[in-house]
Design a protein around this motif. Structure first.
Motif, PDB file in Angstrom:
ATOM      1  N   ALA A 132       4.882   2.417  -8.056  1.00 51.42           N
ATOM      2  CA  ALA A 132       4.445   3.704  -7.696  1.00 51.42           C
ATOM      3  C   ALA A 132       5.438   4.558  -7.116  1.00 51.42           C
ATOM      4  CB  ALA A 132       3.069   3.553  -6.771  1.00 51.42           C
ATOM      5  N   TRP A 133       5.737   5.803  -7.447  1.00 53.38           N
ATOM      6  CA  TRP A 133       6.551   6.552  -6.713  1.00 53.38           C
ATOM      7  C   TRP A 133       5.868   7.999  -6.295  1.00 53.38           C
ATOM      8  CZ3 TRP A 133       6.251   7.219 -11.649  1.00 53.38           C
ATOM      9  CH2 TRP A 133       6.419   8.422 -12.455  1.00 53.38           C
ATOM     10  N   GLY A 134       6.492   8.439  -5.201  1.00 57.48           N
ATOM     11  CA  GLY A 134       5.932   9.813  -5.020  1.00 57.48           C
ATOM     12  C   GLY A 134       7.146  10.574  -4.359  1.00 57.48           C
TER      13      GLY A 134
ATOM     14  N   ILE B 199      12.351  10.355  -2.532  1.00 56.59           N
ATOM     15  CA  ILE B 199      11.611   9.573  -3.441  1.00 56.59           C
ATOM     16  C   ILE B 199      11.144   8.507  -2.882  1.00 56.59           C
ATOM     17  CG2 ILE B 199      11.923   8.404  -5.621  1.00 56.59           C
ATOM     18  CD1 ILE B 199      12.580  11.229  -5.673  1.00 56.59           C
ATOM     19  N   MET B 200       9.992   8.197  -2.433  1.00 62.55           N
ATOM     20  CA  MET B 200       9.321   7.224  -2.099  1.00 62.55           C
ATOM     21  C   MET B 200       8.833   6.243  -3.018  1.00 62.55           C
ATOM     22  SD  MET B 200       9.417   8.611   0.765  1.00 62.55           S
ATOM     23  CE  MET B 200       8.668   7.467   2.119  1.00 62.55           C
ATOM     24  N   TYR B 201       8.926   4.678  -2.820  1.00 61.09           N
ATOM     25  CA  TYR B 201       8.718   3.662  -3.789  1.00 61.09           C
ATOM     26  C   TYR B 201       7.902   2.608  -3.167  1.00 61.09           C
ATOM     27  CZ  TYR B 201       9.779   0.163  -7.308  1.00 61.09           C
ATOM     28  OH  TYR B 201       9.810  -0.941  -8.158  1.00 61.09           O
ATOM     29  N   GLY B 202       7.021   2.065  -3.939  1.00 58.98           N
ATOM     30  CA  GLY B 202       6.455   0.765  -3.712  1.00 58.98           C
ATOM     31  C   GLY B 202       6.036   0.086  -5.120  1.00 58.98           C
ATOM     32  N   ASP B 203       6.141  -1.351  -4.997  1.00 56.69           N
ATOM     33  CA  ASP B 203       5.757  -1.902  -6.376  1.00 56.69           C
ATOM     34  C   ASP B 203       4.978  -3.371  -6.162  1.00 56.69           C
ATOM     35  OD1 ASP B 203       7.229  -4.221  -5.532  1.00 56.69           O
ATOM     36  OD2 ASP B 203       9.269  -3.207  -6.634  1.00 56.69           O
ATOM     37  N   ALA B 204       4.558  -3.802  -7.232  1.00 59.23           N
ATOM     38  CA  ALA B 204       3.470  -5.205  -7.109  1.00 59.23           C
ATOM     39  C   ALA B 204       4.324  -6.327  -6.798  1.00 59.23           C
ATOM     40  CB  ALA B 204       3.071  -4.914  -8.594  1.00 59.23           C
TER      41      ALA B 204
ATOM     42  N   LEU C 252       0.726  -1.228  -0.047  1.00 60.18           N
ATOM     43  CA  LEU C 252      -0.028   0.088  -0.034  1.00 60.18           C
ATOM     44  C   LEU C 252       0.690   1.222  -0.031  1.00 60.18           C
ATOM     45  CD1 LEU C 252      -2.702  -0.931   2.764  1.00 60.18           C
ATOM     46  CD2 LEU C 252      -3.186  -0.293   0.276  1.00 60.18           C
ATOM     47  N   PHE C 253       0.513   2.079  -1.022  1.00 60.56           N
ATOM     48  CA  PHE C 253       1.360   3.597  -1.056  1.00 60.56           C
ATOM     49  C   PHE C 253       0.388   4.496  -0.844  1.00 60.56           C
ATOM     50  CE2 PHE C 253       2.696   7.105  -3.513  1.00 60.56           C
ATOM     51  CZ  PHE C 253       4.293   6.675  -3.664  1.00 60.56           C
ATOM     52  N   ALA C 254       1.103   5.700  -0.008  1.00 64.03           N
ATOM     53  CA  ALA C 254       0.495   6.744   0.151  1.00 64.03           C
ATOM     54  C   ALA C 254       1.312   8.001  -0.020  1.00 64.03           C
ATOM     55  CB  ALA C 254      -0.370   6.907   1.537  1.00 64.03           C
ATOM     56  N   ASN C 255       0.754   9.243  -0.487  1.00 64.89           N
ATOM     57  CA  ASN C 255       1.489  10.269  -0.907  1.00 64.89           C
ATOM     58  C   ASN C 255       0.520  11.603  -0.979  1.00 64.89           C
ATOM     59  OD1 ASN C 255       3.904  11.493  -3.461  1.00 64.89           O
ATOM     60  ND2 ASN C 255       3.579  11.983  -1.212  1.00 64.89           N
TER      61      ASN C 255
ATOM     62  N   GLY D 158       6.269  -6.412  -3.991  1.00 57.81           N
ATOM     63  CA  GLY D 158       6.405  -6.361  -2.617  1.00 57.81           C
ATOM     64  C   GLY D 158       7.457  -5.498  -2.191  1.00 57.81           C
ATOM     65  N   ASN D 159       8.198  -4.802  -2.758  1.00 57.59           N
ATOM     66  CA  ASN D 159       9.302  -3.903  -2.544  1.00 57.59           C
ATOM     67  C   ASN D 159       8.783  -2.666  -2.185  1.00 57.59           C
ATOM     68  OD1 ASN D 159      11.714  -5.617  -3.251  1.00 57.59           O
ATOM     69  ND2 ASN D 159      11.028  -5.132  -5.501  1.00 57.59           N
ATOM     70  N   VAL D 160       9.440  -2.047  -0.854  1.00 57.97           N
ATOM     71  CA  VAL D 160       9.139  -0.718  -0.605  1.00 57.97           C
ATOM     72  C   VAL D 160      10.442  -0.142  -0.419  1.00 57.97           C
ATOM     73  CG1 VAL D 160       6.946  -1.297   0.414  1.00 57.97           C
ATOM     74  CG2 VAL D 160       9.088  -1.236   1.973  1.00 57.97           C
ATOM     75  N   ALA D 161      10.728   1.063  -0.645  1.00 62.58           N
ATOM     76  CA  ALA D 161      11.985   1.817  -0.359  1.00 62.58           C
ATOM     77  C   ALA D 161      11.863   3.328  -0.416  1.00 62.58           C
ATOM     78  CB  ALA D 161      12.820   1.521  -1.649  1.00 62.58           C
ATOM     79  N   TRP D 162      12.917   3.784   0.254  1.00 60.34           N
ATOM     80  CA  TRP D 162      13.248   5.605  -0.102  1.00 60.34           C
ATOM     81  C   TRP D 162      14.543   5.860  -0.123  1.00 60.34           C
ATOM     82  CZ3 TRP D 162      15.501   6.793   4.893  1.00 60.34           C
ATOM     83  CH2 TRP D 162      15.888   8.293   5.055  1.00 60.34           C
ATOM     84  N   TRP D 163      14.577   6.769  -0.864  1.00 61.85           N
ATOM     85  CA  TRP D 163      15.796   7.124  -1.175  1.00 61.85           C
ATOM     86  C   TRP D 163      16.042   8.869  -1.198  1.00 61.85           C
ATOM     87  CZ3 TRP D 163      13.365   4.131  -5.065  1.00 61.85           C
ATOM     88  CH2 TRP D 163      13.956   2.958  -5.012  1.00 61.85           C
ATOM     89  N   ALA D 164      16.856   9.486  -0.430  1.00 64.37           N
ATOM     90  CA  ALA D 164      16.959  10.703  -0.367  1.00 64.37           C
ATOM     91  C   ALA D 164      17.772  11.475  -1.297  1.00 64.37           C
ATOM     92  CB  ALA D 164      17.507  11.318   0.928  1.00 64.37           C
TER      93      ALA D 164
END
Length: 796
Positions: free
Chosen positions: A311-313, A430-435, A264-267, A437-443
Motif C-alpha cells: 500500500a502507498w499514500g 510517499i508512505m509505504y507498507g507491505d505484506a 497497519l497503514f493509515a492515510n 513487514g516493510n514500512v518506509a517513507w520517502w520525500a
C-alpha cells in the motif's frame, strides 16, 4: 362544452408527454450501473461490478481492456470534474464561466504548465506501457463522450463536450503540482513585512526552523507590489473551482507494534472540500495485475492505492520549490533584463484567452532565465520592477505520470522508491507498507541549495546570480526512512530532520498533529485496525491546552464578569478535544483570533495581517510567540502614549472574546457549542446559483475536529465568529495486512459526481460520524453485493 373537454383532454395529454419526457430525460442522465455496452479497442469481454457504494470493480483479461473500461466508468461519474480540471492550466475557465475567471486564466497560462506538458509528451516512449495505458484510458473517456449522456452541468452552462487528449492528463498533473506549493502565499508577504517593519519584528515570526520541534526522523523594497502579488495569487487559488491540496496525515506501523504481527497503514490527505470530492475509487483485477486505487479526475493511474502485497499514500512534503526573483530591466531597453553575463532579451510568449460573452483577450508573458514575469499577469504590480517566479516543476522534465505508473505497478519496495525518485515536483511524502513487514517513507521532490546567506523566504535578487541555486541534490539525499528501528513512519506535513547537513527550508505545519501522532504511536505496541480507526478520527490537540495555560496565566482576573469567570474555568479544564457539543473550542478559537488581531494588526495593517493570517506561518507563530514576555509585537502602535504588555493584550483579547460570543450566541455559555459555529458544506461550482444550491451542494453539517488536530479542518479566522470548513480529510484509509479484504475507507460525500446518482452523497453521514466502509477485494463478496455492467468488444 365539448370544445372545453377537448382542450382539457389535449392539455392533459401534453402535460403527460412533458412529465414522461422529463422522467425519461432524468433517467437518461443517471450513470449506467448494469446491463451491457460495446466499446471499441476492447479485446475481450470485461465485467464491471458496482458495489453498494458505487465503487467499480473491473475484471478484465488484460490491463489495456481494464484501463479502457476505467476511463469509461470514470467519465460517466466525473466528466464535469474532468472538464474543470483540464481547463485550469491552459487558462480555459473564462471560456465557460466568463470574465470572473479571467484573472485565474491569465495567471495559469503564464506558469508554463502547457509548455512543460508538451515537452514531457515529446519525450514519452510511444511504445512504452505508460503511453499505451494512458491512451487506453483516454479512449475509454472519449467513448463515453461520444455515446454517453451529457452531464447536466454542460447543458446548464451551454458548453459542448470535447475529446480528451494526452496533454490534458499532463496539464492536470501540472495544476496539482502548483496547488501543493506554498511559496506564492508566503515569500512576497514576508518581503513586505521585512521592508515595512524590519528584522526585529520579522525574527519573532518563527521563520527559521526550530530544531527543538517535533521532526520527522530520517534513517538518513517595493512593499505594495509584494502585497498585491500575494493577495492576487491567494484570490486566484480561492476562486478556483477545483480545490487545492493543503496538508495530510499518514502513518505506517510495523509488525512489531501490532497485535497481528502484520503492518497497519493509515492515510488521510487533506484537500479543499468540493462537490464532487477529489477521489474516484476503482478496483482493477486482471490475470497479471490487481490494484484498488484512488484516482484524480482525468488521470489514468492512482495517486493512492493498495493490493494484497503493498500500500502507498501521500502527504505534502511542504518543501520550498518556488522562488521569486526581482529582475532588473536594461536602463534604455525594457525588452532586456540583467543577468550575471550581461543583458539578455526577454523571451515573450503570446497567449489568447477566450471569454464567454466577451472579446478574446490576448496577453504577452515575458520569461527570464528564472521563469515568467508575474507583473504581466497580475495587473496590480504592473508598474513596479519585474518579479519572476522560478518553479522547479517547469525547470526539469516532467515524469509524474511515469512515476505514478511505476508506483502503481510495483512488485517490490524498491519499485515504489524508484517511482518516488522520479517526481521532482510537487514535493510529496510517499508512505509505504507491505505484506512482508516493510514500512518506509520517502520525500520526493528535486531539492536544491543556495549560498548560506540566501533566505528563500524573501524576494531574491535576480540580476546578480548570487541568489541562484548552487546545487541540486540527488534523490538519495532526500529525507527518507526504510524499516526504521523505531518501528513506524509518519508524516503530518511537519519538518523533516537534517538532510545534506541542513534542516531543509519549507513551509511546514506546526508540530501539533505530529506531536499527537508520535505521542499516541510511540508508547503502544498492541495496535489493531480498530485502534487506528479511532486514532484517525482523533480530535484532541496536544498543544492547545499548553497555549491555553499560557494565556490564562497572563490574564488579569480581578474584574471578571460572571461569564468571563465561567469561560475561564471551562478553558482551564479543557483537555484540547474538539467535538460538536463542547464549549471550550468555541471560546478558544475566538480568543486566538482576537489575540492575533490585537497583537499583529496594528503593525501590519489590515491587508498584510489578513494575508499572514491565512498562511501556515501564522499557525506556527502562536505557540512560540505566546511564550515571549517581552516581544516587540505586544505594544500597540495605535496607542502612542501607552506601551502595552503581554498581560494587557491578552486580557483585552479575552474580554473582547467573551463579549463577542455573548453578542453572537447569547448570554448562556452552555449553548456555545462548537458544532453551531463549526460547519461544513461541500460546494459545487453551480451551487453559487441560489436556485441550484439545494440540488448540487451537499450540507451544511455540524462538524467535529479543528485546526491542526489529527481530524484536521481548515477554516479562516475573521470577525464573524463562524468557522466554515474549507478543507479536511479527503478520504480516510486504513489497510490491515492481516485482513486485507476488510481494509476500510470513506469519502466525504460519495463516489459519483453525478447529482442524479444514488452515490452522489451516500457516504456523507458516515464520513461526518467518523465511520468507514470496506474496500472490497473478495470477488465473491463483490458479486453478491453489486450490480453488473458487461463491456463487450465493438465490431469495428
Amino acid at each position: 362544452m365539448r370544445i372545453f373537454k377537448k382542450i382539457a383532454f389535449f392539455i392533459a395529454i401534453l402535460l403527460a408527454i412533458v412529465i414522461i419526457g422529463g422522467w425519461v430525460y432524468y433517467n437518461s442522465l443517471k450513470p449506467n450501473y448494469e446491463g451491457s455496452i460495446n466499446l471499441s479497442s476492447i479485446e475481450n469481454k470485461t465485467e464491471v461490478y458496482f458495489d453498494d457504494f458505487g465503487i467499480p470493480h473491473i475484471y478484465a483479461e488484460n490491463q489495456k481492456d481494464a484501463v479502457t473500461t476505467l476511463g469509461y466508468v470514470h467519465a460517466q461519474e466525473r466528466l464535469w470534474q474532468m472538464e474543470l480540471m483540464r481547463r485550469i492550466a491552459p487558462g480555459r475557465l473564462s471560456e465557460i464561466f466568463g470574465k470572473d475567471m479571467l484573472k485565474n486564466d491569465k495567471f495559469f497560462v503564464s506558469l508554463g504548465i502547457e509548455e512543460a506538458s508538451e515537452k514531457s509528451i515529446e519525450k514519452l516512449d510511444k511504445n512504452g506501457d505508460v503511453y499505451k495505458m494512458a491512451t487506453a484510458y483516454l479512449n475509454g473517456v472519449n467513448q463515453f463522450i461520444e455515446s454517453g449522456a451529457t452531464p447536466i452541468e454542460f447543458t446548464l452552462i451551454g458548453i459542448e463536450k470535447e475529446q480528451y487528449q494526452l496533454k490534458d492528463i499532463y496539464n492536470i498533473l501540472g495544476y496539482m503540482s502548483f496547488s501543493f506549493a506554498m511559496a506564492h502565499k508566503t515569500d512576497p508577504l514576508l518581503t513586505s513585512i521585512k521592508e515595512k517593519l524590519g528584522n526585529d519584528y520579522l525574527k519573532e515570526l518563527n521563520i527559521n526552523i526550530d530544531p527543538n520541534t517535533t521532526l520527522i526522523k530520517n534513517s538518513k523594497p517595493e512593499i505594495e507590489s509584494f502585497e498585491n502579488l500575494v493577495s492576487n495569487v491567494q484570490e486566484i487559488m480561492d476562486n478556483s473551482p477545483i480545490p487545492p491540496f493543503v496538508g495530510s496525515n499518514s502513518w505506517v506501523i510495523s509488525a512489531n507494534k501490532t497485535t497481528t504481527g502484520k503492518v497497519l497503514f493509515a492515510n488521510d490527505p487533506h484537500i479543499g472540500y468540493s462537490q464532487p470530492s477529489v477521489w474516484f475509487e476503482a478496483h482493477i483485477s486482471t490475470p497479471d495485475y490487481e490494484m484498488y486505487g484512488y484516482h484524480m479526475a482525468g488521470v489514468p493511474f492512482p495517486l493512492l492505492g493498495h493490493n494484497r502485497n503493498y500500500a502507498w499514500g501521500l502527504t505534502m512534503f511542504e518543501n520550498d520549490d518556488i522562488d521569486f526573483y526581482k529582475e532588473e530591466n536594461h536602463p534604455e531597453d525594457n525588452t532586456k533584463y540583467k543577468t550575471p553575463n550581461g543583458f539578455e532579451a526577454y523571451k515573450t510568449v503570446t497567449k489568447t484567452i477566450k471569454v464567454k460573452d466577451e472579446d478574446t483577450v490576448t496577453i504577452n508573458v515575458r520569461n527570464t532565465r528564472h521563469g515568467p514575469i508575474m507583473n504581466d499577469v497580475v495587473e496590480e504590480i504592473s508598474q513596479t520592477s519585474p518579479i519572476a517566479m522560478s518553479w522547479v516543476y517547469t525547470q526539469f522534465d516532467g515524469q509524474v505520470l511515469d512515476a505514478l505508473h511505476t508506483i502503481s505497478r510495483a512488485t517490490k519496495m524498491s519499485d515504489v522508491k524508484k517511482g518516488a525518485s522520479m517526481i521532482h515536483a510537487p514535493g510529496l511524502n510517499i508512505m509505504y507498507g507491505d505484506a512482508i513487514g516493510n514500512v518506509a517513507w520517502w520525500a520526493s521532490g528535486k531539492l536544491y541549495k543556495h549560498k548560506p546567506q540566501v533566505n528563500t523566504k524573501f524576494i531574491l535578487n535576480g540580476a546578480s546570480g548570487e541568489d541562484d541555486p548552487i546545487e541540486y541534490l540527488d534523490f538519495n539525499q532526500n529525507p527518507m526512512a526504510e524499516k526504521p528501528k523505531w518501528d513506524y513512519v509518519y508524516s503530518a506535513n511537519n519538518q523533516p530532520d537534517t538532510i545534506a547537513n541542513i534542516l531543509y527550508p519549507g513551509y511546514y505545519l506546526p508540530e501539533d498533529r505530529a506531536k499527537r501522532i508520535v505521542d499516541l504511536i510511540e508508547p503502544k505496541n498492541n495496535w489493531d485496525k480498530e485502534a487506528i480507526a479511532k486514532m484517525i478520527n482523533d480530535v484532541t490537540s496536544s498543544t492547545s491546552p499548553i497555549i491555553v495555560k499560557d494565556i490564562l496565566a497572563n490574564i488579569a482576573t480581578n474584574s471578571f464578569t460572571k461569564n468571563e469567570q465561567e469561560a475561564f474555568e471551562i478553558l482551564k479544564k479543557w483537555d484540547g478535544s474538539n467535538t460538536q457539543k463542547m464549549i471550550a473550542p468555541t471560546i478558544y478559537n475566538k480568543l486566538i483570533y482576537l489575540y492575533l488581531k490585537n497583537t499583529f494588526e496594528d503593525e501590519l495593517g489590515e491587508k498584510l495581517f489578513n494575508q499572514l493570517l491565512n498562511t501556515h506561518l501564522m499557525k506556527r507563530v502562536i505557540a512560540d510567540h505566546l511564550k515571549k514576555t517581552n516581544s516587540i509585537w505586544w505594544d500597540n502602535l495605535n496607542t502612542s502614549n501607552l506601551k502595552e504588555t503581554k498581560t494587557a493584550i491578552l486580557s483585552k483579547s479575552y474580554k473582547e472574546a467573551i463579549t463577542a460570543l455573548e453578542n453572537q450566541l447569547g448570554s448562556e455559555i452552555n449553548t456555545w457549542n462548537w458544532g453551531k459555529v463549526h460547519t461544513l458544506e461541500h460546494a459545487h461550482p453551480l451551487g453559487t446559483v441560489a436556485a441550484l444550491k439545494e440540488y448540487f451542494n451537499v450540507g451544511p453539517f455540524s462538524m467535529k475536529g479543528a485546526r491542526e488536530v489529527i481530524d484536521n479542518r481548515g477554516y479562516l479566522y475573521d470577525n464573524s465568529g463562524l468557522y466554515k470548513i474549507t478543507a479536511g480529510p479527503s478520504t480516510r484509509r486504513i489497510i490491515d495486512f492481516s485482513d486485507i479484504e476488510n481494509s476500510i475507507s470513506i469519502l466525504p460525500t460519495g463516489q459519483s459526481g453525478n447529482p442524479f446518482s444514488v452515490h452522489y452523497k451516500d457516504q456523507s453521514e458516515m464520513y461526518n460520524n467518523g465511520e468507514f466502509r470496506k474496500m472490497k477485494l473478495n470477488k465473491e463478496e463483490i458479486i453478491n453485493s453489486s450490480t453488473k455492467l458487461i463491456i463487450l468488444p465493438k465490431n469495428e
